[in-house]
Scaffold this motif. Structure first.
Motif, PDB file in Angstrom:
ATOM      1  N   MET A   1       1.863  -8.138  -7.006  1.00 21.43           N
ATOM      2  CA  MET A   1       1.063  -8.077  -5.785  1.00 21.43           C
ATOM      3  C   MET A   1       0.049  -6.939  -5.812  1.00 21.43           C
ATOM      4  O   MET A   1      -0.509  -6.580  -4.775  1.00 21.43           O
ATOM      5  CB  MET A   1       1.982  -7.938  -4.564  1.00 21.43           C
ATOM      6  CG  MET A   1       2.756  -9.197  -4.229  1.00 21.43           C
ATOM      7  SD  MET A   1       1.682 -10.645  -4.012  1.00 21.43           S
ATOM      8  CE  MET A   1       0.735 -10.159  -2.585  1.00 21.43           C
ATOM      9  N   CYS A   2      -0.233  -6.373  -6.987  1.00 20.11           N
ATOM     10  CA  CYS A   2      -1.227  -5.308  -7.063  1.00 20.11           C
ATOM     11  C   CYS A   2      -2.628  -5.907  -6.915  1.00 20.11           C
ATOM     12  O   CYS A   2      -2.831  -7.119  -6.959  1.00 20.11           O
ATOM     13  CB  CYS A   2      -1.079  -4.524  -8.360  1.00 20.11           C
ATOM     14  SG  CYS A   2      -1.703  -5.388  -9.825  1.00 20.11           S
ATOM     15  N   ASP A   3      -3.636  -5.059  -6.764  1.00 17.35           N
ATOM     16  CA  ASP A   3      -5.009  -5.516  -6.540  1.00 17.35           C
ATOM     17  C   ASP A   3      -5.742  -5.883  -7.823  1.00 17.35           C
ATOM     18  O   ASP A   3      -6.816  -6.489  -7.760  1.00 17.35           O
ATOM     19  CB  ASP A   3      -5.814  -4.424  -5.807  1.00 17.35           C
ATOM     20  CG  ASP A   3      -5.309  -4.182  -4.399  1.00 17.35           C
ATOM     21  OD1 ASP A   3      -4.754  -5.130  -3.807  1.00 17.35           O
ATOM     22  OD2 ASP A   3      -5.458  -3.050  -3.901  1.00 17.35           O
ATOM     23  N   ASP A   4      -5.198  -5.514  -8.963  1.00 15.77           N
ATOM     24  CA  ASP A   4      -5.868  -5.701 -10.250  1.00 15.77           C
ATOM     25  C   ASP A   4      -5.461  -7.049 -10.849  1.00 15.77           C
ATOM     26  O   ASP A   4      -4.308  -7.246 -11.225  1.00 15.77           O
ATOM     27  CB  ASP A   4      -5.486  -4.551 -11.189  1.00 15.77           C
ATOM     28  CG  ASP A   4      -6.236  -4.564 -12.502  1.00 15.77           C
ATOM     29  OD1 ASP A   4      -6.634  -5.651 -12.968  1.00 15.77           O
ATOM     30  OD2 ASP A   4      -6.423  -3.481 -13.081  1.00 15.77           O
ATOM     31  N   LEU A   5      -6.416  -7.992 -10.949  1.00 16.60           N
ATOM     32  CA  LEU A   5      -6.112  -9.322 -11.473  1.00 16.60           C
ATOM     33  C   LEU A   5      -5.584  -9.262 -12.900  1.00 16.60           C
ATOM     34  O   LEU A   5      -4.621  -9.959 -13.243  1.00 16.60           O
ATOM     35  CB  LEU A   5      -7.355 -10.215 -11.411  1.00 16.60           C
ATOM     36  CG  LEU A   5      -7.227 -11.600 -12.071  1.00 16.60           C
ATOM     37  CD1 LEU A   5      -6.104 -12.420 -11.442  1.00 16.60           C
ATOM     38  CD2 LEU A   5      -8.563 -12.339 -11.991  1.00 16.60           C
ATOM     39  N   SER A   6      -6.188  -8.427 -13.746  1.00 17.14           N
ATOM     40  CA  SER A   6      -5.730  -8.358 -15.134  1.00 17.14           C
ATOM     41  C   SER A   6      -4.311  -7.819 -15.224  1.00 17.14           C
ATOM     42  O   SER A   6      -3.520  -8.261 -16.063  1.00 17.14           O
ATOM     43  CB  SER A   6      -6.686  -7.489 -15.971  1.00 17.14           C
ATOM     44  OG  SER A   6      -6.719  -6.150 -15.497  1.00 17.14           O
ATOM     45  N   ALA A   7      -3.955  -6.878 -14.332  1.00 18.75           N
ATOM     46  CA  ALA A   7      -2.591  -6.341 -14.331  1.00 18.75           C
ATOM     47  C   ALA A   7      -1.608  -7.380 -13.810  1.00 18.75           C
ATOM     48  O   ALA A   7      -0.503  -7.523 -14.349  1.00 18.75           O
ATOM     49  CB  ALA A   7      -2.520  -5.068 -13.489  1.00 18.75           C
TER      50      ALA A   7
ATOM     51  N   PRO B   1      -1.559 -15.744 -10.772  1.00 14.77           N
ATOM     52  CA  PRO B   1      -2.102 -14.418 -10.443  1.00 14.77           C
ATOM     53  C   PRO B   1      -3.467 -14.462  -9.771  1.00 14.77           C
ATOM     54  O   PRO B   1      -3.868 -13.488  -9.137  1.00 14.77           O
ATOM     55  CB  PRO B   1      -2.199 -13.727 -11.813  1.00 14.77           C
ATOM     56  CG  PRO B   1      -2.205 -14.833 -12.815  1.00 14.77           C
ATOM     57  CD  PRO B   1      -1.385 -15.934 -12.225  1.00 14.77           C
ATOM     58  N   ALA B   2      -4.178 -15.588  -9.878  1.00 16.71           N
ATOM     59  CA  ALA B   2      -5.499 -15.706  -9.263  1.00 16.71           C
ATOM     60  C   ALA B   2      -5.461 -16.404  -7.911  1.00 16.71           C
ATOM     61  O   ALA B   2      -6.507 -16.619  -7.292  1.00 16.71           O
ATOM     62  CB  ALA B   2      -6.446 -16.455 -10.200  1.00 16.71           C
ATOM     63  N   ALA B   3      -4.283 -16.758  -7.429  1.00 18.43           N
ATOM     64  CA  ALA B   3      -4.159 -17.456  -6.148  1.00 18.43           C
ATOM     65  C   ALA B   3      -4.435 -16.499  -4.983  1.00 18.43           C
ATOM     66  O   ALA B   3      -4.410 -15.271  -5.151  1.00 18.43           O
ATOM     67  CB  ALA B   3      -2.767 -18.060  -6.018  1.00 18.43           C
ATOM     68  N   PRO B   4      -4.687 -17.016  -3.789  1.00 19.34           N
ATOM     69  CA  PRO B   4      -4.855 -16.149  -2.615  1.00 19.34           C
ATOM     70  C   PRO B   4      -3.595 -15.305  -2.378  1.00 19.34           C
ATOM     71  O   PRO B   4      -2.491 -15.679  -2.785  1.00 19.34           O
ATOM     72  CB  PRO B   4      -5.068 -17.151  -1.470  1.00 19.34           C
ATOM     73  CG  PRO B   4      -5.582 -18.390  -2.127  1.00 19.34           C
ATOM     74  CD  PRO B   4      -4.900 -18.443  -3.470  1.00 19.34           C
TER      75      PRO B   4
END
Length: 354
Positions: A145-151, A171-174
């Protein structure tokens, strides 16, 4: 000026937060000394033994977005007059600045530089080691649930590999969808996954008596060990008949399924166990995945059958299914109605790819 850096912990569990303490010490009275608030402060992280160059972070610069693009805006401080013996300190969370990099086991060196445009000052490098453990799983679940998509993406890949679960997580879902999937994954881990055996020498979750992920030398991730389950000859026959009937005429009712193919007719093992597919079962599953690829390629919307087939693969995993899974995932690229199916297929590949 003397510049140094220390790291804590030096022996970090994969997924844990890692903090660096930066220090500058003035050995003699100095005017215009560069201190740790200067906009040029650059962190450098290098993974030892890995190909490619280091990663960099600029903690004293912020990105300002505007209509024409974006700019990096630096802080205005960081040039001071210091007396003999004066020091400045700064604590930075390395895992915030290098999230996707430090979500990889291995040995690292981290250092920093400061520059006034004419001179560059570099600290000595500090070393740290990131090691996977069973205890990494709940830590990695926090990263979902972090803000960094790659993480988020890297954490999900690791978790799927280590636990053989969580294939619905995108990981790219809302945020709402991610939170629901992550919460379900954590609840499953707390209730059942955390009680399973753990093989620290395997490179991912495995099935007892099978070489899904044989022991490796070096940075093995480790993973849970699923019990091995076998069907009776009668249940195996029912399973093959169900898949064959569905491939002949792909309609949901032919799958006789609530969750997995044929589960209204026969009993699947508990989630802590996996079936060991024989050659005939592998052939039927391969053909079923091919049928899904053709349905998607025809432009049809994703049917509920698709996730049933993939859930069935998850219950009877085999590395020989990676080829048709990869073909399916590639076919589904860009097809919005099939996105949950592509997410699930990609998650299975994260687990099963040798």
């Amino acid at each position: 000026m003397n510049y140094t850096l220390s790291v804590e912990p030096k022996q970090a569990i994969l997924g844990a937060r890692i903090e660096a303490t930066l220090r500058c010490h003035c050995p003699a009275y100095t005017r215009s000394a560069l201190t740790l608030e200067h906009k040029s402060l650059t962190l450098e992280l290098r993974r030892l033994g890995a190909a490619g160059g280091p990663a960099y972070a600029l903690p004293n610069r912020k990105i300002a977005k505007h209509a024409a693009g974006m700019d990096r805006i630096g802080t205005s401080g960081g040039v001071e007059t210091l007396s003999t013996g004066e020091e400045r300190f700064c604590a930075l969370e390395l895992t915030r600045h290098f999230a996707s990099q430090l979500l990889n086991p291995g040995e690292y060196e981290v250092s920093f530089t400061l520059s006034d445009g004419q001179r560059t000052f570099r600290s000595a490098a500090a070393r740290l080691v990131v090691q996977p453990r069973r205890e990494s799983v709940p830590l990695l679940l926090d990263w979902l649930m972090c803000d960094d998509l790659s993480a988020r993406t890297r954490a999900a890949q690791l978790l799927q590999r280590m636990t053989g679960a969580g294939f619905e997580y995108d990981p790219a879902a809302p945020p709402e969808s991610r939170q629901a999937a992550a919460a379900a994954w954590r609840a499953s881990w707390d209730a059942a996954g955390s009680q399973q055996r753990w093989d620290a020498a395997a490179d991912g979750a495995s099935v007892a008596g099978r070489d899904l992920h044989p022991p490796v030398s070096g940075d093995a991730l480790g993973g849970v060990v699923f019990d091995r389950a076998e069907w009776s000859a009668a249940d195996r026959t029912k399973f093959l008949e169900v898949l064959h009937a569905w491939r002949t005429e792909p309609q949901f009712e032919r799958l006789r399924a609530a969750r997995r193919a044929g589960d209204l007719l026969l009993r699947y093992p508990a989630d802590s166990a996996k079936l060991a597919p024989d050659t005939d079962m592998q052939a039927e599953l391969t053909a079923a995945l091919g049928t899904l690829s053709r349905l998607a390629d025809s432009g049809a919307d994703a049917p509920p059958d698709a996730l049933v087939i993939l859930s069935t693969v998850a219950a009877a995993p085999d590395a020989n299914l990676c080829g048709p899974l990869r073909e399916l995932a590639e076919t589904l690229a860009g097809q919005d109605s099939w996105q949950p199916v592509r997410t699930y297929a990609s998650g299975l590949l994260n687990w099963l790819t040798p």
